[in-house]
Scaffold this active site. Structure first.
Site, short mmCIF file in Angstrom:
data_model
loop_
_atom_site.label_atom_id
_atom_site.label_comp_id
_atom_site.label_asym_id
_atom_site.label_seq_id
_atom_site.Cartn_x
_atom_site.Cartn_y
_atom_site.Cartn_z
N GLN A 1 0.80 -1.22 0.00
CA GLN A 1 0.00 0.00 0.00
C GLN A 1 0.84 1.28 0.00
OE1 GLN A 1 -2.55 -1.90 3.23
NE2 GLN A 1 -3.98 -0.43 2.38
N ASN B 1 -1.58 -10.91 8.19
CA ASN B 1 -2.52 -9.85 8.50
C ASN B 1 -3.94 -10.23 8.10
OD1 ASN B 1 -3.06 -6.94 9.23
ND2 ASN B 1 -3.93 -7.05 7.15
N GLU B 2 -4.85 -10.10 9.04
CA GLU B 2 -6.27 -10.32 8.80
C GLU B 2 -6.53 -11.57 7.97
OE1 GLU B 2 -8.00 -6.63 7.46
OE2 GLU B 2 -7.81 -5.77 9.45
N HIS C 1 0.83 -9.46 4.24
CA HIS C 1 -0.30 -8.52 4.33
C HIS C 1 -0.99 -8.50 2.96
CE1 HIS C 1 -1.91 -4.74 6.50
NE2 HIS C 1 -2.68 -4.94 5.43
C1 BGC Z 1 -6.17 -3.70 6.41
C2 BGC Z 1 -5.51 -2.57 5.65
C3 BGC Z 1 -6.55 -1.60 5.15
C4 BGC Z 1 -7.30 -1.05 6.33
C5 BGC Z 1 -8.32 0.01 6.02
C6 BGC Z 1 -7.33 -3.28 7.25
O1 BGC Z 1 -8.35 -4.18 7.08
O2 BGC Z 1 -5.21 -4.43 7.13
O3 BGC Z 1 -4.71 -3.08 4.64
O4 BGC Z 1 -6.00 -0.58 4.38
O5 BGC Z 1 -7.95 -2.09 7.00
O6 BGC Z 1 -9.39 -0.47 5.29
#
Ligand code: BGC
Length: 403
Positions: A18, A156-157, A112
């Site tokens: 990002q 991540n997530e 990520h």
């Molecule tokens: C993610 C990011 C994303 C952010 C805002 C999170 O879910 O880890 O990559 O930019 O939220 O939407």
């Protein structure tokens, strides 16, 4: 309501894709350029953090922050299967050294959202060898970088990976309605976290954990749980909570709440893939309800479900064009953290998403999460008042007295 404890980490979070720019070997780059995807624009040079990280880190330190969560990019580190780039690893060592020189604790995310293109071509998260490949990548990266890392985040997530790519179609490979694919991806990613985490600990002996997307689900009287995407997400989180019982920490990432009534979703719910929402006083540029209190609820849930695994707030943030709204949101979210600390929950950080206005996946550069604006022509950084406000909070280790 008291101060944050000594050693508490105040910082911001960002992912490699990002902000770095030119991440051409990743599946997301290909996805951004493929016809028919929901992407509104490609990431391009992003914020050119790949070259400008030193200035950014110096600015963070100058503001008063003491931590940075950033991602390392698998597609750069392992550009072809089994071929590791010493230059890419050296680059990330320089980023880590820069953090250390400026007194920032580096919190490193190994994965990520993005995959190397070669891995997506083999099936991505559905590839049966996914966990083994992730383990090897973690071993190599942690071996080269681990001595400088403060905390390591495996994935991540992970909840959203199957959902975004197989149910909603907003991430590669862009399938929709494939719930079975979602669960198979979740299974592989769970295994990848387990194996990757063990590899990182073996190489680097740093506290390691997973960072979870934890929306605050609220069911009103008469509501029955269903298969809304955010509910599917929460079911995957439950499985990660189980694993996190054996981890060194769990990362909590919360942006909003989702309410359900007897007739289904109630109030604002994000419609992924539908583009930028119209921001109102009660909602964000993503169409999420402005509800910072969600953070306290999810911290308590993570603490309870993991049986007391220490918590890092690894993301909390708001997409808004109005910076004073951001300050209000962060202040309220941090008060939730203070309340959790007062209740005896071990919370070690508050990391705001994000330092810079950056590439918000399929929504491109429209949403502005940053405490620092970026000139899209020159890449010049322009700190907003919230950046100075947050730096002051970090220096004082306390929130301003309520007016
Ligand atoms: C993610 C990011 C994303 C952010 C805002 C999170 O879910 O880890 O990559 O930019 O939220 O939407």
């Amino acid at each position: 309501m008291g101060a944050f404890p000594a050693g508490f980490l105040f910082g911001t979070a960002q992912s490699a894709h990002q902000v770095e720019g030119g991440n051409v070997n990743s599946d997301w780059w290909a996805w951004e350029h493929a016809p028919g995807t929901p992407c509104v624009e490609p990431s391009g040079d992003a914020c050119d953090v790949y070259h400008r990280y030193r200035d950014d880190i110096a600015l963070m330190a100058e503001l008063g922050l003491n931590a940075l969560r950033f991602g390392i990019e698998w597609a750069r580190i392992e550009p072809e299967e089994g071929e590791f780039s010493r230059a890419a690893l050296d680059h990330y060592r320089r980023v880590l050294v820069s953090c250390r020189e400026h007194g920032l604790a580096p919190i490193v995310t190994f994965h990520h959202f993005t995959l190397p293109r070669w891995l997506q071509a083999r099936g991505g998260f559905l590839f049966e060898g996914f966990a083994a490949l992730f383990e090897r990548y973690c071993e190599r990266a942690a071996g080269a970088l681990g001595d400088l890392i403060a905390y390591a985040c495996t994935i991540n997530e992970p909840e959203g990976l199957g959902e975004g790519g197989f149910v909603l179609g907003v991430n590669p490979p862009g399938r929709t309605g494939d719930i079975d694919g979602m669960w198979r991806a979740a299974g592989n990613v769970l295994e990848a976290h387990r194996r990757g985490g063990a590899a990182i600990r073996a190489q680097a002996h740093v506290p390691t954990g997973v960072t979870l997307a934890l929306p605050d689900l609220q069911y009103e009287d008469g509501a029955t749980p269903g298969d809304h995407p955010v509910e599917l997400n929460a079911r995957v989180s439950e499985r990660f909570f189980e694993l996190a019982r054996d981890d060194d920490f769990v990362g909590v990432q919360t942006y909003t709440r989702n309410r359900f009534g007897p007739e289904g979703p109630r109030g604002p719910h994000v419609e992924w893939g539908k583009g930028l929402a119209h921001e109102t006083a009660q909602t964000t540029q993503l169409g999420q309800e402005v509800y910072p209190q969600a953070l306290g609820n999810t911290i308590r849930r993570a603490w309870q479900r993991t049986g007391g695994t220490p918590i890092l707030v690894t993301e909390s943030g708001i997409a808004t064009a109005f910076d004073e709204k951001r300050v209000g949101y962060v202040e309220a979210a941090m008060r939730e953290v203070l309340a959790c600390l007062a209740a005896g929950i071990e919370v070690r950080s508050y990391l705001y998403w994000s330092f810079l206005d950056n590439f918000e996946w399929s929504l491109g550069y429209g949403p502005t999460f940053g405490m620092v604006a970026v000139d899209r022509q020159t890449f010049a950084r322009h700190p907003k008042p919230s950046a100075h406000w947050f730096g002051e909070v970090a220096r004082a280790r306390a929130l301003p007295d309520p007016q």
